[in-house]
Design a protein around this motif. Structure first.
Motif, PDB file in Angstrom:
ATOM      1  N   UNK A   1      61.690  41.229  34.991  1.00 48.39           N
ATOM      2  CA  UNK A   1      61.009  40.685  33.818  1.00 48.39           C
ATOM      3  C   UNK A   1      59.650  40.128  34.252  1.00 48.39           C
ATOM      4  N   UNK A   2      58.603  40.672  33.690  1.00 42.17           N
ATOM      5  CA  UNK A   2      57.245  40.218  33.996  1.00 42.17           C
ATOM      6  C   UNK A   2      57.083  38.789  33.498  1.00 42.17           C
ATOM      7  N   UNK A   3      56.952  37.844  34.428  1.00 39.66           N
ATOM      8  CA  UNK A   3      56.848  36.431  34.041  1.00 39.66           C
ATOM      9  C   UNK A   3      55.554  36.113  33.330  1.00 39.66           C
ATOM     10  N   UNK A   4      54.596  37.030  33.367  1.00 39.84           N
ATOM     11  CA  UNK A   4      53.384  36.819  32.597  1.00 39.84           C
ATOM     12  C   UNK A   4      53.544  37.194  31.130  1.00 39.84           C
ATOM     13  N   UNK A   5      54.593  37.990  30.835  1.00 39.81           N
ATOM     14  CA  UNK A   5      54.820  38.446  29.461  1.00 39.81           C
ATOM     15  C   UNK A   5      56.124  37.931  28.876  1.00 39.81           C
ATOM     16  N   UNK A   6      56.958  37.336  29.686  1.00 38.68           N
ATOM     17  CA  UNK A   6      58.224  36.816  29.209  1.00 38.68           C
ATOM     18  C   UNK A   6      58.607  35.544  29.938  1.00 38.68           C
ATOM     19  N   UNK A   7      59.135  34.578  29.203  1.00 45.45           N
ATOM     20  CA  UNK A   7      59.608  33.326  29.798  1.00 45.45           C
ATOM     21  C   UNK A   7      61.091  33.476  30.125  1.00 45.45           C
ATOM     22  N   UNK A   8      61.505  32.943  31.277  1.00 42.52           N
ATOM     23  CA  UNK A   8      62.888  33.071  31.736  1.00 42.52           C
ATOM     24  C   UNK A   8      63.397  31.699  32.173  1.00 42.52           C
ATOM     25  N   UNK A   9      64.580  31.351  31.648  1.00 39.12           N
ATOM     26  CA  UNK A   9      65.247  30.118  32.059  1.00 39.12           C
ATOM     27  C   UNK A   9      66.649  30.485  32.542  1.00 39.12           C
ATOM     28  N   UNK A  10      67.041  29.975  33.719  1.00 35.63           N
ATOM     29  CA  UNK A  10      68.339  30.314  34.287  1.00 35.63           C
ATOM     30  C   UNK A  10      69.138  29.051  34.571  1.00 35.63           C
ATOM     31  N   UNK A  11      70.476  29.186  34.486  1.00 31.56           N
ATOM     32  CA  UNK A  11      71.360  28.074  34.804  1.00 31.56           C
ATOM     33  C   UNK A  11      71.999  28.299  36.167  1.00 31.56           C
ATOM     34  N   UNK A  12      72.697  27.307  36.666  1.00 26.31           N
ATOM     35  CA  UNK A  12      73.445  27.450  37.909  1.00 26.31           C
ATOM     36  C   UNK A  12      74.676  28.326  37.660  1.00 26.31           C
ATOM     37  N   UNK A  13      75.151  29.042  38.686  1.00 25.81           N
ATOM     38  CA  UNK A  13      76.342  29.874  38.503  1.00 25.81           C
ATOM     39  C   UNK A  13      77.553  29.032  38.084  1.00 25.81           C
ATOM     40  N   UNK A  14      78.388  29.622  37.227  1.00 26.93           N
ATOM     41  CA  UNK A  14      79.610  28.933  36.804  1.00 26.93           C
ATOM     42  C   UNK A  14      80.662  29.090  37.890  1.00 26.93           C
ATOM     43  N   UNK A  15      81.487  28.063  38.059  1.00 27.48           N
ATOM     44  CA  UNK A  15      82.488  28.076  39.124  1.00 27.48           C
ATOM     45  C   UNK A  15      83.751  28.827  38.725  1.00 27.48           C
ATOM     46  N   UNK A  16      84.014  28.905  37.418  1.00 30.42           N
ATOM     47  CA  UNK A  16      85.202  29.603  36.933  1.00 30.42           C
ATOM     48  C   UNK A  16      84.816  30.439  35.725  1.00 30.42           C
ATOM     49  N   UNK A  17      85.625  31.445  35.427  1.00 25.99           N
ATOM     50  CA  UNK A  17      85.373  32.279  34.247  1.00 25.99           C
ATOM     51  C   UNK A  17      85.227  31.385  33.021  1.00 25.99           C
ATOM     52  N   UNK A  18      84.193  31.653  32.232  1.00 27.70           N
ATOM     53  CA  UNK A  18      83.848  30.798  31.101  1.00 27.70           C
ATOM     54  C   UNK A  18      83.857  31.616  29.814  1.00 27.70           C
ATOM     55  N   UNK A  19      84.638  31.157  28.843  1.00 27.31           N
ATOM     56  CA  UNK A  19      84.760  31.858  27.571  1.00 27.31           C
ATOM     57  C   UNK A  19      83.725  31.346  26.578  1.00 27.31           C
ATOM     58  N   UNK A  20      82.872  32.248  26.107  1.00 32.53           N
ATOM     59  CA  UNK A  20      81.936  31.936  25.033  1.00 32.53           C
ATOM     60  C   UNK A  20      82.556  32.442  23.739  1.00 32.53           C
ATOM     61  N   UNK A  21      82.733  31.558  22.767  1.00 37.82           N
ATOM     62  CA  UNK A  21      83.381  31.937  21.514  1.00 37.82           C
ATOM     63  C   UNK A  21      82.632  31.286  20.352  1.00 37.82           C
ATOM     64  N   UNK A  22      81.821  32.073  19.672  1.00 40.89           N
ATOM     65  CA  UNK A  22      81.053  31.556  18.546  1.00 40.89           C
ATOM     66  C   UNK A  22      79.592  31.922  18.670  1.00 40.89           C
ATOM     67  N   UNK A  23      78.723  31.136  18.047  1.00 39.90           N
ATOM     68  CA  UNK A  23      77.288  31.430  17.996  1.00 39.90           C
ATOM     69  C   UNK A  23      76.506  30.582  18.978  1.00 39.90           C
ATOM     70  N   UNK A  24      75.700  31.244  19.809  1.00 40.06           N
ATOM     71  CA  UNK A  24      74.749  30.513  20.631  1.00 40.06           C
ATOM     72  C   UNK A  24      73.603  30.073  19.731  1.00 40.06           C
ATOM     73  N   UNK A  25      73.021  28.922  20.067  1.00 41.32           N
ATOM     74  CA  UNK A  25      71.886  28.408  19.306  1.00 41.32           C
ATOM     75  C   UNK A  25      70.828  27.891  20.276  1.00 41.32           C
ATOM     76  N   UNK A  26      69.588  28.042  19.890  1.00 38.96           N
ATOM     77  CA  UNK A  26      68.499  27.577  20.739  1.00 38.96           C
ATOM     78  C   UNK A  26      67.423  26.924  19.884  1.00 38.96           C
ATOM     79  N   UNK A  27      66.764  25.943  20.481  1.00 33.32           N
ATOM     80  CA  UNK A  27      65.629  25.285  19.829  1.00 33.32           C
ATOM     81  C   UNK A  27      64.446  25.322  20.778  1.00 33.32           C
TER      82      UNK A  27
END
Length: 524
Positions: free
Chosen positions: A391-417
């Motif tokens: 991903x070209x950082x000049x054309x796209x912004x990227x935010x990353x989190x730390x790796x999860x320690x265990x399998x993580x279930x996402x159930x529902x709607x992600x939201x961002x502000x």
């Protein structure tokens, strides 16, 4: 066999027993007279045993004719149903023009029911209607206008055509183009349909034309008739894919919650019509099995076992994970876990920062190819991927989190502000959430566009993103990443030139990402 009075209406009668039919049934082809002096090309399957039999009406998908649903029709006839399968007006062997679930399309459903009751041994007290995509939407609306319909099976259908065409002031241009071109190639579009789809695809659509498309779309939305549907009280089965390019799953989840009668919702991996396509080709299909069981319970009354199961059924991505059953939609949705956006990280605490990217520039992050990318996922179990380091950082912004320690279930709607600083009056951003493995390969979890048309250049403005719901499991050692750029081939964006698109996070108004995380050990 068809009754004697139908002889004059049959265009090409070929009475054939399908090989392997358990009890035997006869098949014939007919033209059914409909409003406006046209005929609807239909295929009729009638069991050889004495009636009356439950009736299943199958409506063709976009571009389909009377034999498109031949395999489900065969299977239902083998279960003792009279089946009539027809192509909507303007498609297949049917006359007239495509009105996109217009008034004539809805009247046609009742006309087909009337005709079948008059010319077969169908039972007027046991009627079900089903369809894929276009047929699904027509069937849902028809259930609000014909109280004889006891059950509806909606497969990859829509609830809100307005929301299907446009999200956050951003038009689904590539999906609209596919709809328009395939309609022109495989049918006859009405002048109104042609005009509206042409307006919708205009590169710089005016506010007046946008409103005209909305006014045209709203009465073609089952959501507009939910009160009528509830009054008639049909049993509604809705099956939708998580990665729907055309009819996002969130609108069907909202519609499902407003239904007052018997209901069941199933959400599975894949794109538009991916889960039912195998069954249309004669392959084993959980989707069509659910349809048959639903009709058996609510039309034929022969097997009510499906009613003993919790009505909300989901299968998570990636892969084909075992089904999870919930008593209702709210119990499926997990509580949000908030991460704040740092300069390039997803972190536990708010941060103050500013950054910018080149506006009107694309990156390798994208939502895929309509009707192809996620259909492949349905077959392979693998979501579309992108190398995040590309991903070209000049054309796209990227935010990353730390790796999860265990399998993580996402159930529902992600939201961002976010808070953006637009370089021009009009513009677009597209946000993507990726599941990133230790090597930097990102599997797409979800994506969403957002546009503005009347901003003040240089003045910060909020961008609130409410992604479509999903069920996704992030493997241990993986991490989530949020990518935001300003272009995607899927959408008709509002970018008007170059410049810098800014992002701002302040102590008073920090930027964040909410992820619906089901706690470990939660019982499905």
């Amino acid at each position: 066999m068809m009754r004697a009075g139908a002889v004059s209406l049959v265009v090409a009668v070929t009475t054939v027993l399908f090989p392997g039919a358990a009890a035997g049934f006869a098949t014939s082809f007919a033209d059914v007279p409909a409003a406006g002096g046209i005929t609807l090309g239909a295929m009729v399957l009638q069991p050889s045993s004495p009636g009356p039999h439950p009736l299943a009406v199958l409506i063709g998908a976009w571009g389909g004719g009377r034999t498109q649903n031949i395999i489900p029709a065969r299977d239902l006839a083998n279960r003792g149903y009279v089946v009539i399968s027809y192509g909507a007006r303007g498609f297949g062997e049917s006359g007239g023009a495509v009105e996109v679930a217009g008034p004539d399309d809805i009247t046609d459903v009742s006309t087909v029911i009337d005709w079948t009751l008059a010319h077969t041994a169908a039972d007027p007290a046991r009627i079900g209607v089903g369809g894929v995509s276009y047929g699904a939407g027509i069937g849902l609306i028809a259930a609000g206008f014909d109280a004889r319909i006891k059950a509806v099976a909606s497969l990859s259908g829509w609830a809100d055509l307005v929301a299907s065409l446009t999200q956050n002031d951003t038009r689904h241009g590539l999906a609209g183009l596919v709809l328009y071109l395939s309609g022109k190639a495989n049918g006859t579009l009405s002048p109104e349909t042609d005009t509206m789809l042409t307006k919708f695809l205009e590169p710089a659509i005016s506010d007046a034309d946008s409103q005209a498309v909305i006014d045209w779309s709203r009465p073609r939305s089952p959501l507009s008739y939910v009160d009528r549907i509830n009054t008639n009280h049909p049993a509604v089965l809705a099956i939708q894919t998580w990665s729907e390019t055309v009819f996002q799953p969130g609108q069907m989840a909202d519609f499902y919650q407003r239904l007052a009668g018997p209901k069941r919702a199933e959400f599975v991996p894949g794109d538009h019509a991916a889960s039912e396509s195998g069954g249309l080709l004669g392959l084993p299909s959980d989707t069509w099995t659910s349809v048959y069981r639903w009709f058996d319970a609510h039309v034929a009354g022969t097997d009510t076992s499906i009613e003993t199961e919790p009505p909300v059924v989901t299968r998570a991505r990636p892969g084909t994970q075992r089904p999870e059953y919930r008593p209702d939609w709210p119990s499926f949705v997990a509580p949000p876990s908030r991460s704040y956006l740092g300069r390039d990280t997803l972190q536990a605490t708010p941060a103050v920062w500013t950054s910018s990217i080149a506006a009107n520039r694309d990156t390798v992050a994208n939502g895929g190819i309509p009707l192809a990318t996620y259909s492949l996922e349905a077959l392979s179990g693998n979501p579309p991927t992108a190398f995040l380091w590309q991903v070209d950082r000049g054309s796209g912004a990227v935010w990353t989190q730390s790796p999860v320690k265990a399998a993580t279930q996402l159930r529902g709607s992600l939201r961002a502000h976010l808070t953006v600083v637009p370089p021009a009056t009009a513009g677009t951003v597209v946000a993507y959430v990726y599941d990133v493995d230790p090597l930097g390969t990102g599997s797409l979890v979800n994506y969403l566009p957002y546009s503005w048309k009347h901003a003040t250049p240089g003045q910060p403005q909020p961008v609130d993103l409410d992604f479509s719901p999903t069920a996704y499991t992030v493997a241990a050692g993986h991490h989530l990443a949020l990518v935001v750029d300003s272009k995607d081939p899927l959408f008709l964006d509002w970018n008007t030139g170059d410049g810098r698109l800014g992002f701002v996070s302040t102590a008073a108004d920090p930027s964040w990402l909410d992820v619906p995380v089901r706690k470990s050990g939660a019982t499905p």
